[in-house]
Design a protein around this motif. Structure first.
Motif, PDB file in Angstrom:
ATOM      1  N   TYR A 176      -5.275 -16.588   1.238  1.00  0.00           N
ATOM      2  CA  TYR A 176      -6.080 -17.810   1.202  1.00  0.00           C
ATOM      3  C   TYR A 176      -6.795 -17.977  -0.137  1.00  0.00           C
ATOM      4  O   TYR A 176      -6.751 -19.050  -0.749  1.00  0.00           O
ATOM      5  N   LEU A 177      -7.457 -16.912  -0.601  1.00  0.00           N
ATOM      6  CA  LEU A 177      -8.210 -16.999  -1.860  1.00  0.00           C
ATOM      7  C   LEU A 177      -7.296 -17.363  -3.029  1.00  0.00           C
ATOM      8  O   LEU A 177      -7.625 -18.209  -3.862  1.00  0.00           O
ATOM      9  N   ALA A 178      -6.131 -16.742  -3.073  1.00  0.00           N
ATOM     10  CA  ALA A 178      -5.206 -17.010  -4.177  1.00  0.00           C
ATOM     11  C   ALA A 178      -4.633 -18.424  -4.087  1.00  0.00           C
ATOM     12  O   ALA A 178      -4.584 -19.150  -5.082  1.00  0.00           O
ATOM     13  N   LEU A 179      -4.212 -18.814  -2.880  1.00  0.00           N
ATOM     14  CA  LEU A 179      -3.594 -20.129  -2.726  1.00  0.00           C
ATOM     15  C   LEU A 179      -4.605 -21.243  -2.977  1.00  0.00           C
ATOM     16  O   LEU A 179      -4.277 -22.284  -3.558  1.00  0.00           O
ATOM     17  N   LYS A 180      -5.843 -20.981  -2.562  1.00  0.00           N
ATOM     18  CA  LYS A 180      -6.912 -21.954  -2.798  1.00  0.00           C
ATOM     19  C   LYS A 180      -7.095 -22.157  -4.313  1.00  0.00           C
ATOM     20  O   LYS A 180      -7.165 -23.283  -4.797  1.00  0.00           O
ATOM     21  N   SER A 181      -7.154 -21.065  -5.048  1.00  0.00           N
ATOM     22  CA  SER A 181      -7.321 -21.166  -6.501  1.00  0.00           C
ATOM     23  C   SER A 181      -6.152 -21.899  -7.149  1.00  0.00           C
ATOM     24  O   SER A 181      -6.341 -22.747  -8.011  1.00  0.00           O
ATOM     25  N   LEU A 182      -4.936 -21.538  -6.733  1.00  0.00           N
ATOM     26  CA  LEU A 182      -3.752 -22.171  -7.331  1.00  0.00           C
ATOM     27  C   LEU A 182      -3.691 -23.656  -6.988  1.00  0.00           C
ATOM     28  O   LEU A 182      -3.234 -24.477  -7.782  1.00  0.00           O
ATOM     29  N   THR A 183      -4.172 -23.995  -5.800  1.00  0.00           N
ATOM     30  CA  THR A 183      -4.186 -25.396  -5.384  1.00  0.00           C
ATOM     31  C   THR A 183      -5.230 -26.178  -6.168  1.00  0.00           C
ATOM     32  O   THR A 183      -4.967 -27.276  -6.648  1.00  0.00           O
ATOM     33  N   LEU A 184      -6.421 -25.573  -6.295  1.00  0.00           N
ATOM     34  CA  LEU A 184      -7.496 -26.259  -7.001  1.00  0.00           C
ATOM     35  C   LEU A 184      -7.155 -26.519  -8.463  1.00  0.00           C
ATOM     36  O   LEU A 184      -7.544 -27.527  -9.029  1.00  0.00           O
ATOM     37  N   ARG A 185      -6.445 -25.603  -9.072  1.00  0.00           N
ATOM     38  CA  ARG A 185      -6.112 -25.849 -10.477  1.00  0.00           C
ATOM     39  C   ARG A 185      -4.832 -26.664 -10.638  1.00  0.00           C
ATOM     40  O   ARG A 185      -4.315 -26.820 -11.742  1.00  0.00           O
ATOM     41  N   GLY A 186      -4.314 -27.167  -9.503  1.00  0.00           N
ATOM     42  CA  GLY A 186      -3.210 -28.125  -9.567  1.00  0.00           C
ATOM     43  C   GLY A 186      -1.832 -27.522  -9.754  1.00  0.00           C
ATOM     44  O   GLY A 186      -0.867 -28.230  -9.993  1.00  0.00           O
ATOM     45  N   SER A 187      -1.719 -26.192  -9.631  1.00  0.00           N
ATOM     46  CA  SER A 187      -0.398 -25.582  -9.808  1.00  0.00           C
ATOM     47  C   SER A 187       0.465 -25.715  -8.565  1.00  0.00           C
ATOM     48  O   SER A 187       1.686 -25.686  -8.646  1.00  0.00           O
ATOM     49  N   VAL A 188      -0.187 -25.826  -7.405  1.00  0.00           N
ATOM     50  CA  VAL A 188       0.533 -25.972  -6.144  1.00  0.00           C
ATOM     51  C   VAL A 188      -0.014 -27.187  -5.411  1.00  0.00           C
ATOM     52  O   VAL A 188      -1.228 -27.386  -5.381  1.00  0.00           O
ATOM     53  N   SER A 189       0.867 -27.994  -4.833  1.00  0.00           N
ATOM     54  CA  SER A 189       0.339 -29.109  -4.052  1.00  0.00           C
ATOM     55  C   SER A 189       0.873 -29.157  -2.626  1.00  0.00           C
ATOM     56  O   SER A 189       0.348 -29.882  -1.800  1.00  0.00           O
ATOM     57  N   SER A 190       1.917 -28.408  -2.328  1.00  0.00           N
ATOM     58  CA  SER A 190       2.398 -28.384  -0.946  1.00  0.00           C
ATOM     59  C   SER A 190       3.109 -27.076  -0.663  1.00  0.00           C
ATOM     60  O   SER A 190       3.499 -26.356  -1.593  1.00  0.00           O
ATOM     61  N   PHE A 191       3.261 -26.759   0.629  1.00  0.00           N
ATOM     62  CA  PHE A 191       3.798 -25.463   1.016  1.00  0.00           C
ATOM     63  C   PHE A 191       5.049 -25.609   1.845  1.00  0.00           C
ATOM     64  O   PHE A 191       5.138 -26.478   2.700  1.00  0.00           O
ATOM     65  N   GLY A 192       6.020 -24.790   1.587  1.00  0.00           N
ATOM     66  CA  GLY A 192       7.293 -24.895   2.290  1.00  0.00           C
ATOM     67  C   GLY A 192       7.707 -23.594   2.946  1.00  0.00           C
ATOM     68  O   GLY A 192       6.858 -22.822   3.374  1.00  0.00           O
ATOM     69  N   ASN A 193       8.991 -23.354   3.024  1.00  0.00           N
ATOM     70  CA  ASN A 193       9.537 -22.243   3.795  1.00  0.00           C
ATOM     71  C   ASN A 193       9.634 -20.948   3.021  1.00  0.00           C
ATOM     72  O   ASN A 193       9.738 -20.935   1.808  1.00  0.00           O
ATOM     73  N   GLN A 194       9.645 -19.881   3.796  1.00  0.00           N
ATOM     74  CA  GLN A 194       9.912 -18.568   3.220  1.00  0.00           C
ATOM     75  C   GLN A 194      11.402 -18.494   2.903  1.00  0.00           C
ATOM     76  O   GLN A 194      12.234 -18.883   3.714  1.00  0.00           O
ATOM     77  N   ILE A 195      11.740 -18.010   1.701  1.00  0.00           N
ATOM     78  CA  ILE A 195      13.156 -17.918   1.360  1.00  0.00           C
ATOM     79  C   ILE A 195      13.589 -16.484   1.156  1.00  0.00           C
ATOM     80  O   ILE A 195      14.773 -16.194   1.020  1.00  0.00           O
ATOM     81  N   GLY A 196      12.643 -15.556   1.116  1.00  0.00           N
ATOM     82  CA  GLY A 196      13.076 -14.186   0.902  1.00  0.00           C
ATOM     83  C   GLY A 196      12.010 -13.191   1.283  1.00  0.00           C
ATOM     84  O   GLY A 196      10.819 -13.506   1.310  1.00  0.00           O
ATOM     85  N   VAL A 197      12.470 -12.012   1.642  1.00  0.00           N
ATOM     86  CA  VAL A 197      11.559 -10.893   1.824  1.00  0.00           C
ATOM     87  C   VAL A 197      12.096  -9.791   0.930  1.00  0.00           C
ATOM     88  O   VAL A 197      13.230  -9.372   1.090  1.00  0.00           O
ATOM     89  N   GLY A 198      11.312  -9.388  -0.030  1.00  0.00           N
ATOM     90  CA  GLY A 198      11.724  -8.282  -0.891  1.00  0.00           C
ATOM     91  C   GLY A 198      11.149  -6.996  -0.347  1.00  0.00           C
ATOM     92  O   GLY A 198      10.594  -6.970   0.746  1.00  0.00           O
ATOM     93  N   LYS A 199      11.313  -5.946  -1.122  1.00  0.00           N
ATOM     94  CA  LYS A 199      10.763  -4.649  -0.731  1.00  0.00           C
ATOM     95  C   LYS A 199       9.248  -4.722  -0.705  1.00  0.00           C
ATOM     96  O   LYS A 199       8.609  -4.127   0.124  1.00  0.00           O
ATOM     97  N   GLU A 200       8.698  -5.449  -1.665  1.00  0.00           N
ATOM     98  CA  GLU A 200       7.261  -5.411  -1.887  1.00  0.00           C
ATOM     99  C   GLU A 200       6.662  -6.808  -1.923  1.00  0.00           C
ATOM    100  O   GLU A 200       5.633  -7.008  -2.551  1.00  0.00           O
ATOM    101  N   SER A 201       7.329  -7.774  -1.302  1.00  0.00           N
ATOM    102  CA  SER A 201       6.818  -9.138  -1.455  1.00  0.00           C
ATOM    103  C   SER A 201       7.344 -10.085  -0.393  1.00  0.00           C
ATOM    104  O   SER A 201       8.288  -9.763   0.322  1.00  0.00           O
ATOM    105  N   ASN A 202       6.717 -11.254  -0.305  1.00  0.00           N
ATOM    106  CA  ASN A 202       7.240 -12.378   0.452  1.00  0.00           C
ATOM    107  C   ASN A 202       7.437 -13.523  -0.525  1.00  0.00           C
ATOM    108  O   ASN A 202       6.583 -13.756  -1.370  1.00  0.00           O
ATOM    109  N   ILE A 203       8.557 -14.244  -0.381  1.00  0.00           N
ATOM    110  CA  ILE A 203       8.891 -15.306  -1.318  1.00  0.00           C
ATOM    111  C   ILE A 203       8.957 -16.646  -0.589  1.00  0.00           C
ATOM    112  O   ILE A 203       9.611 -16.742   0.461  1.00  0.00           O
ATOM    113  N   TYR A 204       8.278 -17.637  -1.122  1.00  0.00           N
ATOM    114  CA  TYR A 204       8.248 -18.969  -0.509  1.00  0.00           C
ATOM    115  C   TYR A 204       8.636 -20.041  -1.526  1.00  0.00           C
ATOM    116  O   TYR A 204       8.501 -19.838  -2.736  1.00  0.00           O
TER     117      TYR A 204
END
Ligand code: ADP
Ligand code: MG
Length: 380
Positions: free
Chosen positions: A82-110
């Motif tokens: 939440y904290l990270a997505l809020k920051s990225l949204t506020l600075r205009g880098s992200v405006s909408s959220f979609g589907n997960q496309i991958g699960v790596g060893k150490e991550s989730n990808i959307y």
């Protein structure tokens, strides 16, 4: 694989954000953050904080837990997201959220949308989810020991990834274009191609083999080794060009184990081609062939993203690529009992530092909020 749950981004208040950030700060040297510490950092009356914390618990952004010596709050995965997505949204880098496309060893990808609703790639780093008891003690910025928490490891993993991706992209290496990062989240170009794991045949096997070996050599000549150069971290565009992804574990060719990891990357490619395409070649690069032409390894430490040598050591240890240093190992057992009591103590100096950091975070987000309301956060 579902959608990123971001409904909570819409209805949390400024004060919720303040208290959540205070818990994040407190977690720098507390496994559990006492409500009172959160109140001091957030500069909110203790009574008020408890109500806000109850609300944050309800949304599972923090959890309340009983410790051996005292009770307190812990930031959850969702809270950190939440904290990270809020920051990225506020600075205009992200405006909408979609589907997960991958699960790596150490991550989730959307897939998420940028300001112009163009699809881009969001990678949430998730490291250090091992048992708390096994986690090594590290030093915090005061030079005191603390546990290398999942917060710290996930954040440095994302920071290193962004720094390496930027340096590589600037030099024309075939990597996704880096867009932005915050905490444990990296935004990058969405690669239009196939993961190498799904590629079963190639029109020109020899060409792709050569491209990959040349890429390893080009990286080496620039002073770096990818360190995990396998079919999970390679994508192939429709016209058959490889794109390299996944950079947190990259290391310098000057590292003492460099030759080992260089050879391992080369052997990964040979093995993949033998297994998938029945292709073998006597031609493959050796570490001694490398001719240094650039100092990409040194440059990532001066990019201003705050990537340090210490981070490199901590993350390479986490990936099991280098030995634990004895210093931190031996001290953990000695400190094991002391840790719990040390956790409880914090000085006025700590609070001052945390408050300053919190004001930075919050003033920034409040300034942006004035321009952009949370109603602009939509879903696909
Ligand atoms: P991990 O560090 O967890 O292994 P990766 O960065 O390798 O994470 O990503 C995991 C998977 O997500 C990849 O194998 C790939 O299929 C997909 N992926 C990652 N980055 C991108 C991207 N920029 N564009 C498209 N797909 C990606
Ligand atoms: Mg990977």
């Amino acid at each position: 694989m579902g959608k990123l749950d971001v409904t909570v981004l819409r209805y949390l208040t400024k004060e919720d954000f303040r208290v959540l950030t205070a818990i994040e700060m407190g977690m720098k040297n507390h496994e559990l953050v006492p409500g009172q510490l959160a109140a001091s950092i957030a500069n909110i009356k203790a009574g008020g904080v408890h109500k806000l914390l109850r609300e944050l618990c309800k949304h599972k952004l923090v959890s309340y837990e009983r410790g051996k010596k005292y009770d307190g709050y812990r930031l959850t995965n969702t809270g950190y997201d939440y904290l990270a997505l809020k920051s990225l949204t506020l600075r205009g880098s992200v405006s909408s959220f979609g589907n997960q496309i991958g699960v790596g060893k150490e991550s989730n990808i959307y897939v998420v949308g940028d300001e112009d609703e163009k699809p881009i790639c969001l990678k949430l780093h998730r490291l250090g989810r091992t048992c708390f008891r096994n986690i090594k003690a590290k030093r915090d910025y005061h030079g005191r020991r603390h546990k290398a928490s999942w917060l710290y490891l996930s954040r440095i993993s994302a920071t290193r990834e962004f720094a390496y991706m930027s340096a590589l992209h600037d030099r024309g290496f075939p990597v996704p274009k880096p867009i932005d990062f915050n905490r444990h989240c990296v935004l990058m170009e969405l690669v239009n191609g196939w993961p190498m794991t799904q590629v079963q045949e190639l029109t020109d096997v020899e060409q792709v083999y050569d491209d990959l070996m040349n890429l390893i050599v080009r990286l080496g000549n620039a002073g770096v080794i990818h360190g995990d150069f396998n079919e999970f971290n390679l994508m192939l565009t429709d016209d058959g060009n490889p794109i390299l992804i996944d950079f947190p574990q990259m290391m310098s060719t000057s590292h003492e184990n460099a030759e080992f990891f260089f050879d391992r990357d080369v052997n990964c490619v040979r093995e993949m081609f033998r297994r998938k395409f029945g292709y073998e070649s006597e031609e493959f690069p050796k570490f001694s062939d490398l001719k240094r032409e650039d100092d990409l390894d040194a440059e990532v430490h001066c990019t201003g993203y705050g990537v340090t040598k210490e981070m490199e050591r901590d993350i390479l240890q986490e990936y099991g690529m280098i030995e634990e240093d004895e210093d931190s190992e031996s001290n953990v057992s000695n400190d094991e009992d002391k840790n719990d009591t040390q956790d409880e103590k914090y000085t006025n100096e700590d609070i001052k530092v945390y408050r300053r950091q919190l004001e930075n975070e919050v003033s920034f987000s409040e300034a942006r909020s004035a321009k952009k309301t949370d109603d602009s956060i939509r879903r696909y």
